[in-house]
Design a protein around this motif. Sequence first.
Motif, PDB file in Angstrom:
ATOM      1  N   VAL A 246      25.237  -3.483   8.792  1.00 41.87           N
ATOM      2  CA  VAL A 246      24.580  -2.952   9.498  1.00 41.87           C
ATOM      3  C   VAL A 246      24.705  -1.407   9.150  1.00 41.87           C
ATOM      4  N   VAL A 247      25.870  -0.798   9.017  1.00 36.86           N
ATOM      5  CA  VAL A 247      26.214   0.240   8.567  1.00 36.86           C
ATOM      6  C   VAL A 247      25.740   0.562   7.123  1.00 36.86           C
ATOM      7  N   TYR A 248      26.318  -0.191   6.240  1.00 39.51           N
ATOM      8  CA  TYR A 248      26.073  -0.299   4.955  1.00 39.51           C
ATOM      9  C   TYR A 248      24.394  -0.244   4.561  1.00 39.51           C
ATOM     10  N   GLY A 249      23.679  -1.072   5.211  1.00 40.20           N
ATOM     11  CA  GLY A 249      22.237  -1.369   5.141  1.00 40.20           C
ATOM     12  C   GLY A 249      21.363  -0.056   5.549  1.00 40.20           C
ATOM     13  N   THR A 250      22.108   0.691   6.764  1.00 40.36           N
ATOM     14  CA  THR A 250      21.486   1.716   7.265  1.00 40.36           C
ATOM     15  C   THR A 250      21.644   2.926   6.244  1.00 40.36           C
ATOM     16  N   LEU A 251      22.757   3.060   5.571  1.00 38.25           N
ATOM     17  CA  LEU A 251      23.057   4.296   4.768  1.00 38.25           C
ATOM     18  C   LEU A 251      22.445   3.839   3.420  1.00 38.25           C
ATOM     19  N   TRP A 252      22.229   2.586   2.827  1.00 32.70           N
ATOM     20  CA  TRP A 252      21.800   2.324   1.597  1.00 32.70           C
ATOM     21  C   TRP A 252      20.313   2.815   1.875  1.00 32.70           C
ATOM     22  N   VAL A 253      19.690   2.427   2.798  1.00 29.77           N
ATOM     23  CA  VAL A 253      18.167   2.620   2.863  1.00 29.77           C
ATOM     24  C   VAL A 253      17.805   4.131   3.208  1.00 29.77           C
ATOM     25  N   SER A 254      18.844   4.825   3.438  1.00 40.45           N
ATOM     26  CA  SER A 254      18.828   6.269   3.654  1.00 40.45           C
ATOM     27  C   SER A 254      18.920   7.074   2.253  1.00 40.45           C
TER      28      SER A 254
ATOM     29  N   LEU B 221       0.770  -1.289  -0.127  1.00 41.98           N
ATOM     30  CA  LEU B 221       0.076  -0.012   0.062  1.00 41.98           C
ATOM     31  C   LEU B 221       0.926   1.051   0.031  1.00 41.98           C
ATOM     32  N   PRO B 222       1.553   1.599  -0.831  1.00 40.44           N
ATOM     33  CA  PRO B 222       2.548   2.702  -1.270  1.00 40.44           C
ATOM     34  C   PRO B 222       1.662   4.003  -0.932  1.00 40.44           C
ATOM     35  N   GLY B 223       0.681   4.234  -1.103  1.00 41.11           N
ATOM     36  CA  GLY B 223      -0.167   5.332  -0.660  1.00 41.11           C
ATOM     37  C   GLY B 223      -0.257   5.668   0.687  1.00 41.11           C
ATOM     38  N   ALA B 224      -0.261   4.835   1.327  1.00 40.79           N
ATOM     39  CA  ALA B 224      -0.418   4.861   2.887  1.00 40.79           C
ATOM     40  C   ALA B 224       0.853   4.734   3.618  1.00 40.79           C
ATOM     41  N   TYR B 225       2.114   4.313   2.889  1.00 42.14           N
ATOM     42  CA  TYR B 225       3.381   4.655   3.398  1.00 42.14           C
ATOM     43  C   TYR B 225       3.573   6.092   3.784  1.00 42.14           C
ATOM     44  N   GLN B 226       4.314   6.189   5.277  1.00 44.77           N
ATOM     45  CA  GLN B 226       4.872   7.551   5.429  1.00 44.77           C
ATOM     46  C   GLN B 226       6.498   7.433   5.119  1.00 44.77           C
ATOM     47  N   ALA B 227       6.920   8.465   4.337  1.00 40.67           N
ATOM     48  CA  ALA B 227       8.126   8.777   3.794  1.00 40.67           C
ATOM     49  C   ALA B 227       9.174   8.793   4.863  1.00 40.67           C
ATOM     50  N   TYR B 228      10.271   7.790   4.760  1.00 37.87           N
ATOM     51  CA  TYR B 228      11.368   7.610   5.718  1.00 37.87           C
ATOM     52  C   TYR B 228      11.024   6.826   7.103  1.00 37.87           C
TER      53      TYR B 228
END
Length: 254
Positions: A162-170, A109-116
């Motif tokens: 953890v570090v790479y994933g956190t930066l990637w998702v950002s 439900l992309p329309g209901a997703y809050q960014a970030y």
Amino acid sequence: MILIHRLTPLLIALAAAAGFASVSFFGVPTLAGMGATFLAVALLGARLCRLNPRSFQFWYLVGTPTAFLASSFGFLLLLERPGERLALGIVSSLLLFLFYELVFAYVHLPGAYQAYSIEHLSLALNVLTMFFLSAIAFGAGMLLQLPLWMLSAVFAGAAMFVVYGTLWVSKVTGRQALAYALAGTALATELFAVVTYLPTGYHTDAALMAVYLYVFLGLTRARFLDKLSGTVVRRYAITGVALVALIVGTARWV
């Protein structure tokens, strides 16, 4: 089909809670209970994501919560009081539910997703994951006398993800995320090796590692989101120093 996906976050939380309860209070063998719970949560999460397994997005959305679950199960072994185990099980199950609620909205439900939303919650999960993993590693070093190089290698691998994933998702680009992840992992591993020599308990040592990761990831994300300023740096610096002072000041020195 959408109804099944809608119920999946709840099923994941119930599976995690049942796993914690079975190991903590019903005498189920630890490895069996942990393995069954980990498998159930991973499969349900993968089905909910419904993404290409060849993409890093799939592995991050599945790997982040399952890594958190595995680390919290490991941390459970270090707890002796039933109340502490109960609190850990409840908090971990609730965080898994919240994370997969966001994943459901993001994927279905992309329309209901809050960014970030996933970015912010995954940062909290990753910091907690590294706290639990650090405590496990420090505890294994103290109780099992495992060599430092082995513990450091395992810690470095987990920190890199953890570090790479956190930066990637950002939304940090691949090359930049990789460069900062390598630098952050190198610093974290060096700090990990140094902290092992402190005359403190593994909870204190793990808390220091969590503070480092929180400050590093916070400043790095701010840098790439064009939000880095003197005020932000001072806020993280003051928070980091205050947390370290609180941890060190209340720790038991042996």
